[in-house]
Write an enzyme that holds these catalytic residues in place. Structure first.
Site, PDB file in Angstrom:
ATOM      1  N   ASN A 172       0.855  -1.197   0.000  1.00 41.53           N
ATOM      2  CA  ASN A 172       0.000   0.000   0.000  1.00 41.53           C
ATOM      3  C   ASN A 172       0.889   1.244   0.000  1.00 41.53           C
ATOM      4  O   ASN A 172       1.973   1.237   0.586  1.00 41.53           O
ATOM      5  CB  ASN A 172      -0.885   0.005   1.255  1.00 41.53           C
ATOM      6  CG  ASN A 172      -1.813   1.204   1.290  1.00 41.53           C
ATOM      7  OD1 ASN A 172      -2.423   1.567   0.277  1.00 41.53           O
ATOM      8  ND2 ASN A 172      -1.931   1.847   2.442  1.00 41.53           N
ATOM      9  N   HIS A 230       0.963   5.202   1.164  1.00 40.85           N
ATOM     10  CA  HIS A 230       0.250   6.109   2.085  1.00 40.85           C
ATOM     11  C   HIS A 230       0.958   7.464   2.099  1.00 40.85           C
ATOM     12  O   HIS A 230       2.192   7.515   2.213  1.00 40.85           O
ATOM     13  CB  HIS A 230       0.228   5.500   3.488  1.00 40.85           C
ATOM     14  CG  HIS A 230      -0.522   6.352   4.459  1.00 40.85           C
ATOM     15  ND1 HIS A 230      -1.897   6.425   4.454  1.00 40.85           N
ATOM     16  CD2 HIS A 230      -0.099   7.212   5.422  1.00 40.85           C
ATOM     17  CE1 HIS A 230      -2.280   7.279   5.387  1.00 40.85           C
ATOM     18  NE2 HIS A 230      -1.217   7.766   5.986  1.00 40.85           N
ATOM     19  N   SER A 263       4.931   6.680   2.472  1.00 46.00           N
ATOM     20  CA  SER A 263       5.412   5.354   2.886  1.00 46.00           C
ATOM     21  C   SER A 263       4.795   4.291   1.994  1.00 46.00           C
ATOM     22  O   SER A 263       3.604   4.359   1.682  1.00 46.00           O
ATOM     23  CB  SER A 263       4.970   5.043   4.328  1.00 46.00           C
ATOM     24  OG  SER A 263       5.284   6.091   5.218  1.00 46.00           O
ATOM     25  N   ASP A 272      -3.043   0.935   7.794  1.00 46.34           N
ATOM     26  CA  ASP A 272      -1.725   1.533   7.519  1.00 46.34           C
ATOM     27  C   ASP A 272      -0.694   1.179   8.598  1.00 46.34           C
ATOM     28  O   ASP A 272       0.166   2.003   8.942  1.00 46.34           O
ATOM     29  CB  ASP A 272      -1.847   3.069   7.381  1.00 46.34           C
ATOM     30  CG  ASP A 272      -2.831   3.468   6.292  1.00 46.34           C
ATOM     31  OD1 ASP A 272      -2.828   2.808   5.231  1.00 46.34           O
ATOM     32  OD2 ASP A 272      -3.602   4.415   6.487  1.00 46.34           O
TER      33      ASP A 272
END
Ligand code: GRF
Length: 200
Positions: free
Chosen positions: A107, A109, A136, A145
Site C-alpha cells: 500500500n 500512504h 510510505s 496503515d
C-alpha cells in the site's frame, strides 16, 4: 516474468506511475489487472490506454460488505498475481483477504507512518504542525496503515503549504517509491523480519 495486480478507487496517478515505470523498463513485470470498486474511477481510462484488463466490482451493487469482499477475494485469486498493489484503494481490506495473501499486498500512504494513518493524511500533518512529512510504502496487515514499512521518502512542510500543495509535493515522491518497492518485491529482495523489512 512476474505479475502484479492493482487495486485503485479513483484518479490512479500511482497506477500510472507503475505503468510508466514498466514502459521504461524500471519494473520488469506485467500488470495483470486493475480492480476497482468505483465504476467512474479515472484509473479505468488509464488501464484502457495501457491495454491492461480491468474489473469493476461496484461496491454499491453488493448487498453488503461481506458479499463484496467475497467477490473481491475470488477476483484477486483469479488474477494469479504474485503481488497486489493498493494504489489509492480507499477501502480497508478485510481480514480474510489480508490472510489470503500474507506479505503479498503493498500500500502507498501519503505520510511518514506510523504518523497520520487513515484518511486525509496530508491534512492531519498540516494540522499537527510537523515540519516534515512524506510518504510510505508498506506491506498490508489487518490494521489501518500499520504493516511493515518497505520504503519512505521525506517532504518538507512549508509554512504557506495548503493541503493541496503539500499533497502535490508528496504525490511526486509517491510516484517514485511505489514503482521502486514493486520492483524490489518482484525481484525477491524484501525479507520481512517481524516489523522490519530487510532489503537485500
Ligand atoms: C495517494 O495520495 C495515495 O497515497 C493515497 O491515495 C492517493 C491516491 O492517488 N492512498 P492516485 O489515485 O494514485 O492518484
Amino acid at each position: 516474468m512476474k505479475g502484479f495486480a492493482v487495486l485503485a478507487s479513483g484518479r490512479g496517478s500511482n497506477f500510472q506511475a507503475l505503468i510508466d515505470a514498466m514502459k521504461a523498463g524500471e519494473v520488469p513485470a506485467r500488470c495483470l489487472r486493475l480492480i476497482t470498486d468505483n465504476p467512474t474511477a479515472y484509473a479505468l481510462e488509464r488501464a484502457g490506454k495501457a491495454g491492461i484488463p480491468a474489473t469493476v466490482l461496484d461496491f454499491g451493487s453488493f448487498p453488503d460488505r461481506a458479499a463484496y469482499e467475497e467477490a473481491l477475494l475470488r477476483k484477486m485469486h483469479a488474477t494469479g498475481a504474485d503481488l497486489f498493489v493498493l494504489a489509492g484503494y480507499m477501502r480497508i481490506l478485510g481480514r480474510e483477504i489480508v490472510d489470503a495473501f500474507p506479505h503479498r499486498i503493498l500500500n502507498i500512504h501519503p505520510a511518514l507512518l506510523p504518523c497520520f494513518p487513515g484518511l486525509h493524511a496530508q491534512r492531519q500533518a498540516l494540522e499537527h504542525g510537523v515540519r516534515v512529512s512524506g510518504c510510505s510504502v508498506h506491506l498490508v496487515d489487518p490494521g489501518t496503515d500499520t504493516g511493515p514499512i518497505v520504503l519512505q521518502r521525506c517532504v518538507r512542510v512549508e509554512q504557506d503549504d495548503t493541503e493541496e500543495t503539500l499533497a502535490a509535493r508528496i504525490l511526486a515522491e509517491e510516484h517514485r517509491i511505489l514503482p521502486e518497492a514493486v520492483r524490489l518485491f518482484l525481484e525477491g529482495r524484501l525479507e520481512v523480519r517481524g516489523r522490519r523489512v530487510i532489503i537485500r
